[in-house]
Design a protein around this motif. Structure first.
Motif, PDB file in Angstrom:
ATOM      1  N   GLY A  60       0.816  -1.205   0.000  1.00 41.01           N
ATOM      2  CA  GLY A  60       0.000   0.000   0.000  1.00 41.01           C
ATOM      3  C   GLY A  60       0.851   1.258   0.000  1.00 41.01           C
ATOM      4  O   GLY A  60       0.565   2.218  -0.722  1.00 41.01           O
ATOM      5  N   LEU A  61       1.922   1.244   0.785  1.00 46.23           N
ATOM      6  CA  LEU A  61       2.810   2.398   0.830  1.00 46.23           C
ATOM      7  C   LEU A  61       3.520   2.601  -0.513  1.00 46.23           C
ATOM      8  O   LEU A  61       3.757   3.742  -0.929  1.00 46.23           O
ATOM      9  CB  LEU A  61       3.843   2.222   1.952  1.00 46.23           C
ATOM     10  CG  LEU A  61       3.286   2.294   3.378  1.00 46.23           C
ATOM     11  CD1 LEU A  61       4.384   1.975   4.384  1.00 46.23           C
ATOM     12  CD2 LEU A  61       2.695   3.666   3.655  1.00 46.23           C
ATOM     13  N   LEU A  62       3.844   1.505  -1.184  1.00 40.91           N
ATOM     14  CA  LEU A  62       4.450   1.623  -2.507  1.00 40.91           C
ATOM     15  C   LEU A  62       3.489   2.279  -3.495  1.00 40.91           C
ATOM     16  O   LEU A  62       3.898   3.095  -4.324  1.00 40.91           O
ATOM     17  CB  LEU A  62       4.868   0.243  -3.021  1.00 40.91           C
ATOM     18  CG  LEU A  62       6.126  -0.373  -2.409  1.00 40.91           C
ATOM     19  CD1 LEU A  62       6.387  -1.748  -3.029  1.00 40.91           C
ATOM     20  CD2 LEU A  62       7.338   0.526  -2.601  1.00 40.91           C
ATOM     21  N   GLU A  63       2.201   1.921  -3.401  1.00 37.95           N
ATOM     22  CA  GLU A  63       1.213   2.507  -4.295  1.00 37.95           C
ATOM     23  C   GLU A  63       1.042   4.002  -4.017  1.00 37.95           C
ATOM     24  O   GLU A  63       0.883   4.806  -4.934  1.00 37.95           O
ATOM     25  CB  GLU A  63      -0.133   1.788  -4.138  1.00 37.95           C
ATOM     26  CG  GLU A  63      -0.137   0.378  -4.697  1.00 37.95           C
ATOM     27  CD  GLU A  63       0.203   0.347  -6.184  1.00 37.95           C
ATOM     28  OE1 GLU A  63      -0.353   1.173  -6.933  1.00 37.95           O
ATOM     29  OE2 GLU A  63       1.035  -0.488  -6.578  1.00 37.95           O
ATOM     30  N   VAL A  64       1.078   4.375  -2.736  1.00 37.28           N
ATOM     31  CA  VAL A  64       0.981   5.793  -2.382  1.00 37.28           C
ATOM     32  C   VAL A  64       2.195   6.544  -2.910  1.00 37.28           C
ATOM     33  O   VAL A  64       2.070   7.643  -3.467  1.00 37.28           O
ATOM     34  CB  VAL A  64       0.860   5.963  -0.852  1.00 37.28           C
ATOM     35  CG1 VAL A  64       0.937   7.441  -0.468  1.00 37.28           C
ATOM     36  CG2 VAL A  64      -0.451   5.368  -0.352  1.00 37.28           C
ATOM     37  N   LYS A  65       3.388   5.954  -2.743  1.00 35.81           N
ATOM     38  CA  LYS A  65       4.601   6.597  -3.250  1.00 35.81           C
ATOM     39  C   LYS A  65       4.526   6.763  -4.765  1.00 35.81           C
ATOM     40  O   LYS A  65       4.899   7.809  -5.317  1.00 35.81           O
ATOM     41  CB  LYS A  65       5.827   5.768  -2.873  1.00 35.81           C
ATOM     42  CG  LYS A  65       7.139   6.377  -3.337  1.00 35.81           C
ATOM     43  CD  LYS A  65       8.326   5.540  -2.902  1.00 35.81           C
ATOM     44  CE  LYS A  65       9.636   6.166  -3.372  1.00 35.81           C
ATOM     45  NZ  LYS A  65      10.812   5.350  -2.969  1.00 35.81           N
TER      46      LYS A  65
END
Length: 234
Positions: free
Chosen positions: A159-164
């Protein structure tokens, strides 16, 4: 990995009586570390008036464990200040962060101070390290556990990768306007500025600034959406 959230009334520390002196103010511990036996701490204070910030800095310096207190910056538009503290602690008033790091418990977000309590969210490799940290923290004051569980790191990491990725996909202008909105307090509650205030920094006008924000928000919120389906903390 274990996620450990707790609050502590830290006896003898400035956090214990901060809101007695400044009831409306809030503080966050940005970082704290030891240099030759002296603890250097950087805190952010909010909800403090411009005429009150000097009194707050003086109060911190007069605290028994503090050597110096220095105002690094203050933004009157958002009533936010950054203060650098230097203090000598003993084993009975040792900074909470030292105890946590000594037991391989690492904060995930800055600790907040409110109503005499320090609120911490940390990650630790094992339950044993959490137990040791908890026992040592109890020697510093009253500790209450808010949550203790093993998070789903794979989903969180993805999820954090998608936000980044969503942030990287913002145009230069979208990123510039979004950064300005955050800096000026557009997303504060209550808001410290309005769209027309942001437009004063942009010759294209209110409607264009608003469109940049809407597009930026849409991209980031779509990336965050799947993370909202994660189970709630116990």
């Amino acid at each position: 990995m274990i996620e450990y959230s707790f609050r502590i009334k830290h006896e003898g520390c400035w956090t214990n009586s901060f809101n007695d002196a400044f009831p409306n103010a809030r503080a966050s511990i940005i970082y704290s570390y030891l240099v030759h036996g002296t603890s250097v701490t950087m805190i952010e204070v909010t909800q403090v008036e411009e005429g009150e910030i000097d009194d707050l800095v003086d109060w911190l310096e007069d605290h028994p464990v503090m050597n110096t207190s220095r105002l690094v910056s203050f933004t009157s538009a958002t009533n936010r200040g950054v203060v650098c503290l230097e203090g000598d602690y003993d084993t009975e008033t040792e900074p909470v962060l030292n105890v946590l790091l000594g037991n391989s418990c690492f904060p995930t977000i800055p600790a907040t101070v409110a109503d005499g309590w320090e609120h911490w969210d940390v990650l630790a490799p094992t339950h044993e390290q959490v137990s040791r940290a908890h026992e040592e923290l109890q020697q510093l004051g009253t500790v209450q556990i808010d949550s203790l569980h093993s998070p789903e790191f794979e989903g969180m990491f993805m999820g954090l990768l998608e936000v980044k990725k969503a942030i990287q996909n913002l145009s230069a202008r979208q990123l510039e306007v979004l950064s300005l909105a955050i800096e000026e307090g557009y997303y504060d509650s209550p808001r410290s500025c309005k769209l027309k205030d942001l437009a004063e920094h942009d010759p294209t006008g209110v409607s264009t600034v608003g469109e940049h924000l809407r597009l930026s928000e849409a991209k980031i919120l779509k990336a965050i959406g799947p993370m909202l389906d994660q189970p709630a903390k116990d």
